[in-house]
Design a protein around this motif. Structure first.
Motif, PDB file in Angstrom:
ATOM      1  N   PRO A 752      -2.514  -4.836  -7.776  1.00 25.68           N
ATOM      2  CA  PRO A 752      -2.702  -3.471  -7.250  1.00 25.68           C
ATOM      3  C   PRO A 752      -4.095  -3.203  -6.680  1.00 25.68           C
ATOM      4  CG  PRO A 752      -1.504  -3.394  -9.324  1.00 25.68           C
ATOM      5  CD  PRO A 752      -1.992  -4.800  -9.165  1.00 25.68           C
ATOM      6  N   THR A 755      -3.260  -4.453  -2.821  1.00 24.30           N
ATOM      7  CA  THR A 755      -2.199  -3.868  -2.011  1.00 24.30           C
ATOM      8  C   THR A 755      -1.755  -2.551  -2.634  1.00 24.30           C
ATOM      9  OG1 THR A 755       0.047  -4.196  -1.119  1.00 24.30           O
ATOM     10  CG2 THR A 755      -0.449  -5.204  -3.259  1.00 24.30           C
ATOM     11  N   ASP A 756      -1.248  -1.648  -1.794  1.00 27.78           N
ATOM     12  CA  ASP A 756      -0.772  -0.354  -2.277  1.00 27.78           C
ATOM     13  C   ASP A 756       0.751  -0.254  -2.239  1.00 27.78           C
ATOM     14  OD1 ASP A 756      -3.375   0.509  -2.688  1.00 27.78           O
ATOM     15  OD2 ASP A 756      -3.567   1.375  -0.687  1.00 27.78           O
ATOM     16  N   LYS A 819     -10.972  -0.772  -5.117  1.00 22.08           N
ATOM     17  CA  LYS A 819      -9.825  -0.827  -4.210  1.00 22.08           C
ATOM     18  C   LYS A 819      -8.527  -0.454  -4.919  1.00 22.08           C
ATOM     19  CE  LYS A 819     -10.693  -5.113  -2.959  1.00 22.08           C
ATOM     20  NZ  LYS A 819     -10.493  -6.416  -2.295  1.00 22.08           N
ATOM     21  N   ASN A 821      -5.746   1.788  -6.207  1.00 20.29           N
ATOM     22  CA  ASN A 821      -5.170   3.107  -5.955  1.00 20.29           C
ATOM     23  C   ASN A 821      -3.870   3.318  -6.735  1.00 20.29           C
ATOM     24  OD1 ASN A 821      -7.180   3.839  -3.968  1.00 20.29           O
ATOM     25  ND2 ASN A 821      -6.148   2.399  -2.580  1.00 20.29           N
ATOM     26  N   THR A 822      -3.487   2.333  -7.505  1.00 15.93           N
ATOM     27  CA  THR A 822      -2.214   2.351  -8.237  1.00 15.93           C
ATOM     28  C   THR A 822      -2.450   2.672  -9.706  1.00 15.93           C
ATOM     29  OG1 THR A 822      -1.358   0.648  -6.750  1.00 15.93           O
ATOM     30  CG2 THR A 822      -0.173   0.981  -8.823  1.00 15.93           C
TER      31      THR A 822
END
Length: 915
Positions: A752, A755-756, A819, A821-822
């Motif tokens: 996570p 990648t989002d 980084k 965001n999850t």
């Protein structure tokens, strides 16, 4: 008169009414998912299914999620069956007429006892009961206070050890006549392997009655083999003989700890032979190392009885008290360990390894000679009891490489009859057993398999000119020497041996005859592997049928085949998992288990032709009353640009055209479990069926890693495979979750940050900061440092952190926190000896500092996996609530979005779990 429009209206009304009625009836009859309260009744077949030797009866156990245990006994000819509730641990008598078993509490009663013991901090045990059933008549007997039981090697004598009021009693019962004989103060007992002689160690409080005794239930004769005021242990019969050994404590006032004498009796079933014991007293052998003792564990016979193998270990001497010792002080001894960077085995590993410093040794019973088999040169020997030559290894020239996971060693032949050793191979990566005639062995070196001729002292590369893959070159671990697909075994006559290629089994010949491919797996992408039904047989008799397991590499089908009279024949090959195949010792009766994801595992009876198998179990028949998902094999292009596979499980009550959320569970390669049936369970927290029942698609992709970039490559894999599933049209791209544990937990925590595509993630016991983890010591791995595991094993980082700091930082979750965001829920046990829970704390602290959504679950007194049912259930529910909120839009519980004070957390737990 009724108008046309009125008639038409009534007709329309009638049609609508009928359609509505059909729709309602259809909804009423539609199967519903399994409710959580029903998980407990789900069944599984326990390991330990066995035949009587003649194959006339078979027994198997079934256990429910609630812990209820039943034994099933089936007549393999008539299919007559008997069911024994609250029973387990069945064994058959040698004459095939009786079965003994242990009586246990119901699952509910056992759970109540366990909870009571935890709450009261007691160790109360369930009543010790056992039963015996006459297989012919069904008559049964029951015995109380029996802690263990064993049948004689032949006939139907049953020995039962009874413990009551701290008194040990052995009952020997002739089940045919019903006669019983009782012996007191029995510490240990062992039946002769293929006979009726019973050896016993008698142990009394004052040691006056300590002895080794021999009882013959046929004659009723009881004989004292040895009696001394010492402690005896380690009774051991040589297989298929009447030879017996036992250890007797040997004290020495010069040493702090005791050693042992080895007592050996030969031919105890022969009244015409002098049955006095041969005694190995190491004090009488001048070549026995000084300050050394015999270890009680690991004593064994050679198959022919000429040698007895054991280990020696350091023996601490007593330091005599000396008056006016100027070097002594009144200060206490310091508690300190000295770790040196030159340690091949670091101090924690030495402390955890109970065999560290011990040396394999042998006593030749015929010549009364002692030989040390491991020494300053040979640091390890793999003892073969069936041959007089074994292979020893010396890793000293490669110590530095071995320390960091790259094992190589020089090989030695060791004659266990006379102790003579000789170096025969320089730098091998692996080796296999010596042939039955003591002339050959196989080893792996330089990406090829080699045959070594012990007589001629020459090696031959046996695989270089064959068009087949014998080395797993696709293995993604960064090892200089990739693993071989394996060596299957020697023929009885030592003239040939079986070796695995990627798909096939090959027969090689020691006389140089061209190798023969016995199977044709490569053409159909079917993997063949030798199946040995009798583990006591250490070589292969090609005069008899030779069996093979089959597995479809890509379609995941499975089955069995047989080589008979030079011809290979497929016996069974199905779109299912065929496993657990067993064969009766003295008949052609076969049993196997068959299952798919939607078909509960069941046992089938057949003969060696596998024709017309008969189902003898019927687990989880109630599954038909519930909605159930299905499993589908999928393919995608992975991070290496290769075609990879995975499993896609559908939601129960799937409706085509509807969009669903999806949970992606990851580890490494999972697709081989395509046909595995998965019971719904409240305590199996990563449970595919539970997720399917809750309306999720579940994806299990095969993950292949790029060395030096495991996390980054995992992210690419997951982006590719998730996109391929979303493109199918059933999954909502905004409702995809990620979950994994341990190595999968590392990925679920790291990906996570790259990648989002995931709406939420759950990571269990994962790594988060690779540099500190690389430099850690792992108790669960025998106190070894993580370096080797990190560089060439699971983490695949190739080099040390200072050699590639960017790579370590690039693949560490905490170093990529900005980084993220999850939302992540991260689980740890505060006693994890595999992955120190500091890894979870580090990620938690990083998330706090970077203001990222992160919840850390810390389970008290738990390790790498949760052991206590209360914690397993709690974690499963939190996973469901976490994904329920982020993937389904259910309301979030407050602990997901805000900090809850510790006191309030404890109050809630106590109120929720009142018991």
């Amino acid at each position: 008169m009724i108008s046309f429009s009125s008639k038409y209206s009534k007709l329309i009304f009638s049609i609508v009414t009928i359609c509505f009625s059909l729709m309602v009836n259809s909804q009423d009859t539609q199967l519903k998912p399994v409710p959580e309260e029903d998980y407990g009744k789900w069944e599984r077949i326990n390991w330990g299914t066995t035949f009587t030797e003649d194959g006339s009866w078979i027994q198997f156990g079934i256990i429910t999620n609630d812990g209820d245990k039943t034994l099933n006994v089936v007549n393999s000819k008539t299919k007559e069956s008997r069911l024994l509730t609250n029973a387990e641990a069945a064994v058959f008598s040698a004459d095939n007429n009786w079965m003994a078993y242990k009586k246990v509490l119901s699952g509910k009663a056992q759970k109540k006892l366990d909870i009571s013991n935890r709450q009261k901090k007691t160790k109360k045990k369930a009543p010790q009961k056992m039963g015996v059933i006459n297989l012919s008549t069904g008559d049964s007997l029951e015995f109380m206070d029996v802690v263990n039981y064993k049948f004689s090697g032949v006939n139907s004598y049953l020995a039962m050890k009874r413990e009551k009021n701290k008194v040990n009693t052995l009952i020997v019962k002739d089940l045919k006549s019903g006669l019983e004989v009782t012996f007191g103060n029995v510490k240990q007992y062992e039946w002769q392997d293929k006979g009726t002689l019973l050896s016993m160690i008698i142990n009394t409080d004052d040691k006056v009655g300590n002895s080794v005794q021999l009882y013959n239930p046929i004659t009723g004769n009881l004989k004292v083999l040895d009696q001394k005021e010492e402690v005896y242990n380690g009774l051991l019969w040589r297989k298929k003989s009447a030879d017996l050994l036992v250890l007797r404590t040997a004290k020495d006032t010069l040493y702090k700890d005791d050693s042992f004498d080895i007592l050996f009796w030969k031919g105890l079933n022969n009244p015409n032979v002098n049955n006095s014991a041969k005694v190995f007293n190491h004090g009488k052998h001048t070549n026995f190392p000084k300050n050394t003792k015999i270890k009680s564990r690991g004593v064994s016979f050679s198959d022919n009885g000429e040698s007895i193998f054991f280990s020696t270990d350091f023996r601490a001497s007593k330091i005599p008290k000396e008056k006016n010792d100027e070097n002594k002080t009144d200060d206490e001894a310091a508690e300190v360990e000295i770790w040196n960077s030159g340690d091949v085995d670091i101090i924690p590993a030495q402390k955890k390894n109970v065999n560290y410093g011990s040396k394999a040794s042998v006593w030749n019973t015929h010549s009364d000679k002692f030989y040390l088999l491991e020494n300053d040169v040979i640091d390890r020997i793999r003892i073969q009891t069936e041959t007089s030559i074994s292979i020893g290894q010396d890793q000293t020239p490669y110590d530095f490489e071995v320390m960091f996971g790259r094992p190589d060693y020089d090989l030695y032949t060791v004659n266990t009859l006379n102790g003579v050793s000789e170096k025969v191979v320089t730098k091998a990566s692996r080796y296999w057993n010596v042939s039955p005639n003591n002339k050959y062995f196989i080893y792996l070196s330089d990406n090829h398999l080699h045959l070594y001729n012990i007589d001629s002292k020459k090696s031959i590369n046996i695989t270089e000119n064959i068009n087949a893959s014998f080395i797993d070159i696709e293995n993604d671990h960064p090892m200089a020497q990739k693993p071989a697909f394996g060596f299957a075994g020697w023929s009885n006559d030592s003239n040939s041996y079986l070796v695995n290629s990627e798909f096939d089994v090959w027969q090689f010949f020691t006389d140089g005859t061209a190798a023969k491919r016995l199977t044709n797996g490569k053409a159909d992408m079917i993997i063949y592997r030798y199946q040995n039904f009798d583990r006591t047989q250490k070589s292969i008799d090609f005069k008899n049928p030779v069996y093979f397991r089959l597995f479809g590499k890509y379609n995941k089908n499975s089955g069995m085949a047989v080589l008979s009279k030079g011809k290979m024949k497929t016996l069974i090959y199905k779109d299912a998992m065929i496993s657990g195949t067993i064969k009766a010792k003295k008949s052609d009766d076969i049993a196997f288990m068959e299952q798919t994801y939607s078909q509960s595992p069941n046992l089938f009876l057949a003969n060696t032709s596998f024709k017309k198998p008969k189902q003898i179990s019927n687990t989880n028949i109630f599954q038909k009353d519930y909605a159930w998902g299905k499993a589908e094999l999928i393919t995608y292009t992975n991070a290496l640009g290769k075609e990879a596979q995975g499993i896609l499980y559908y939601p129960a009550n799937y409706v085509k055209g509807k969009k669903y959320p999806m949970i992606t569970y990851i580890y490494e390669k999972l697709s081989d479990g395509f046909h595995r049936y998965i019971n719904p369970s409240r305590t199996n927290y990563y449970n595919t069926t539970v997720w399917s029942q809750n309306g999720y698609f579940v994806l299990n992709p095969d993950i292949e890693f790029i060395a030096g970039d495991p996390g980054v490559s995992s992210a690419t894999n997951l982006e590719n495979v998730v996109k391929s599933i979303i493109d199918k049209g059933d999954v909502d791209a905004k409702k995809v979750g990620l979950i994994g544990h341990s190595w999968g937990g590392y990925q679920a925590g790291f990906v996570p940050t790259q990648t989002d595509i995931f709406a939420a993630s759950v990571a269990g016991a994962g790594l988060t900061e690779l540099i500190s983890m690389n430099l850690a010591v792992t108790p669960a791995f025998g106190g070894m440092p993580e370096n080797a595991h990190f560089e060439v094993s699971q983490e695949r980082m190739e080099v040390a952190p200072w050699k590639a700091p960017d790579s370590y930082l690039r693949n560490s979750s905490v170093m990529n926190i900005e980084k993220l965001n999850t939302p992540i829920m991260f689980e740890v046990g505060d006693n994890d000896e595999n992955v120190n829970w500091f890894q979870g704390i580090a990620y938690y602290n990083a998330a706090r500092r970077a203001a990222k959504p992160f919840v850390l679950l810390v389970y008290a007194k738990e390790g790498h996996g949760l052991r206590q049912d209360k914690n397993r259930k709690d974690y499963q529910q939190r996973i469901l609530k976490w994904f329920g909120h982020y993937l389904k839009g259910e309301p979030a519980e407050d602990w997901m979005t805000e900090g809850i004070p510790y006191a309030e957390q404890q109050r809630r737990l106590k109120n929720k779990y009142k018991d």
